[in-house]
Design a protein around this motif. Structure first.
Motif, short mmCIF file in Angstrom:
data_model
loop_
_atom_site.label_atom_id
_atom_site.label_comp_id
_atom_site.label_asym_id
_atom_site.label_seq_id
_atom_site.Cartn_x
_atom_site.Cartn_y
_atom_site.Cartn_z
N ASP A 1 32.87 55.58 39.96
CA ASP A 1 32.77 55.42 41.42
C ASP A 1 33.45 54.14 41.87
OD1 ASP A 1 31.40 57.82 41.71
OD2 ASP A 1 29.41 56.86 41.69
N SER A 2 33.27 53.06 41.13
CA SER A 2 33.91 51.78 41.47
C SER A 2 35.43 51.88 41.32
CB SER A 2 33.40 50.66 40.57
OG SER A 2 32.03 50.44 40.80
N ARG B 1 28.82 55.28 37.42
CA ARG B 1 28.91 54.10 38.30
C ARG B 1 30.28 53.44 38.18
NH1 ARG B 1 23.38 53.23 36.76
NH2 ARG B 1 24.07 51.87 35.09
N ALA B 2 30.78 53.31 36.97
CA ALA B 2 32.10 52.72 36.76
C ALA B 2 33.20 53.57 37.40
CB ALA B 2 32.37 52.54 35.26
#
Length: 72
Positions: free
Chosen positions: A32-33, A29-30
């Motif tokens: 992707d951000s 998730r990190a």
């Protein structure tokens, strides 16, 4: 995470998770951000995907390597 990715090597999300003591999903998730913000880039696909920071234009990273000490 950016410090690890800034070493010039590509990292897998599982390698980053292990190094940071986080779950692989949290790292994904990190990443992707960070990718959406243009701070990291992915190379490869699926299980072969690796992450790294984009190269700095006009700056040679080999200048950061220390020179060998003179002998004598």
């Amino acid at each position: 995470m950016l410090a690890l990715l800034g070493d010039g090597e590509s990292w897998s999300s599982s390698g980053l998770a292990l190094a940071l003591g986080l779950s692989q999903r949290t790292v994904q998730r990190a990443l992707d951000s960070l990718a959406a913000a243009g701070k990291v880039q992915a190379i490869g696909r699926a299980r072969a995907r690796r992450w790294m920071t984009p190269p700095v234009i006009g700056f040679t990273t080999t200048l950061l390597l220390p020179a060998p000490l003179p002998i004598g």
